[in-house]
Scaffold this motif. Structure first.
Motif: not given
Length: 378
Positions: A347-372
């Motif tokens: 919701c923080h990304h200001e895009g136009d009608d032809e662009t959509s922006s998403y945030l993906l959060y992933s957790g792994g067995l490496d102990g990390d949580t990544k934000v994409w």
């Protein structure tokens, strides 16, 4: 020690495109929060909650600019024994957590006045004491769990592997390695139904649809569909059994409309199921292949399906016309299998009608949580 790293490897950023869509994806943050692996995560408003294999629940403040969080940005709660297997949010002010110690715990998210911080307070542990006591007094409420041992039917007797809420959030569903599906009333935290031997092996996955269907996935290679009660019926009942996978089911997800079910398996395949017109079951309309090892988690946002695998990658699939799916991105950055993920519109990304922006959060067995960050150019 808590830290927050910016991506340093070029393999954490990829660009993929097909005839109709271009996707730009990059890892914008890595949360190093646990001494063991990240086993579950969920979004609740401005906060990300992560559960670990060493019984910790952490609450992270989400930041649009991905700045390094301070000590005030992370709240840590230690509960139960073993891994936090699943987390779900109810009405934005309660968190339900499933645990390796066979329990479900309920937490209240407390908002502090004149402050942008929140804390977690323990509300209950399911089954609650009054529910256990009432059931214990009546022999008919006892079920045999081993050759010489019984328990009341409100108890899970093995790890609680997954949770889901009904559309109106009045019901909480839980599944366990004990092969049961249980239904709980969220207003009073009482167990109102237990389906014993719902599967022939441990149940690993659970999803609830907007239309009231409940899906369970098991190591027995089957997906079962449970129907919402109608009229005077009190109990959920089996509607259909879906059998197409050649190995155990690890993950289930339902699209926003509730008409499509996605299932991920150790057979390295994601199957796409659509509701049939009558019986409430489903039929396969696509099989998504590309992962080199077992699919461990799934997430859906808009027309994107995200899959995490034991091959340490995340794949992003886009649904096109005529039930056509294409893999539009492969995200590599985890040093271990990807155990859990969730996605939401940015919701923080200001895009136009032809662009959509998403945030993906992933957790792994490496102990990390990544934000994409994922940018979709239509």
């Amino acid at each position: 020690m808590t830290s927050y790293d910016q991506p340093s490897s070029s393999n954490e950023e990829i660009f993929a495109e097909n005839a109709s869509t271009s996707i730009h994806s990059r890892c914008v943050a890595t949360l190093k929060s646990h001494n063991s692996y990240t086993s579950s995560l969920v979004l609740a408003g401005k906060f990300l909650f992560t559960g670990s294999s060493d019984k910790e629940i952490r609450m992270w403040k989400r930041r649009a600019d991905h700045e390094n969080p301070t000590n005030d940005d992370v709240v840590v709660v230690v509960a139960g024994k073993g891994a936090v297997k699943s987390l779900v949010v109810s009405a934005g002010d309660k968190i339900f957590s499933a645990h390796q110690d066979n329990k479900i715990r309920v937490w209240k998210i407390n908002n502090h006045h004149n402050s942008d911080t929140q804390t977690l307070a323990h509300l209950a542990t399911l089954p609650i004491l009054s529910d256990r006591a009432i059931k214990y007094l009546r022999p008919k409420n006892h079920v045999q769990i081993r050759r010489h041992k019984t328990s009341t039917w409100v108890h899970h007797v093995d790890a609680v592997s997954a949770l889901a809420l009904s559309q109106d959030e009045s019901l909480l569903y839980s599944v366990s390695w004990d092969r049961t599906l249980k239904i709980w009333s969220t207003p009073d935290f009482k167990c109102i139904q237990s389906i014993e031997n719902a599967h022939d092996d441990a149940i690993n996955a659970l999803a609830a649809s907007r239309d009231g269907r409940v899906y369970t996935g098991s190591a027995d290679k089957k997906i079962k569909v449970w129907g919402k009660p109608h009229g005077g019926e009190k109990n959920h009942s089996l509607v259909a059994t879906l059998e197409k996978h050649s190995s155990g089911i690890n993950a289930l997800a339902v699209d926003m409309n509730g008409s499509v079910l996605y299932s991920g398996s150790s057979d390295r395949t994601i199957l796409v199921w659509e509701n049939d017109c009558g019986g409430g079951g489903g039929r396969t309309v696509a099989a998504l292949r590309g992962h080199k090892k077992a699919i461990l988690c799934l997430g859906v946002v808009a027309d994107l399906v995200c899959s995490g695998s034991a091959d340490k990658t995340i794949r992003i699939w886009r649904r096109g016309v005529e039930r056509c799916y294409s893999c539009v991105a492969v995200l590599a950055g985890h040093d271990g299998p990807v155990k859990c993920l969730t996605a939401a519109s940015d919701c923080h990304h200001e895009g136009d009608d032809e662009t959509s922006s998403y945030l993906l959060y992933s957790g792994g067995l490496d102990g990390d949580t990544k934000v994409w960050e994922i940018f979709v150019l239509r």
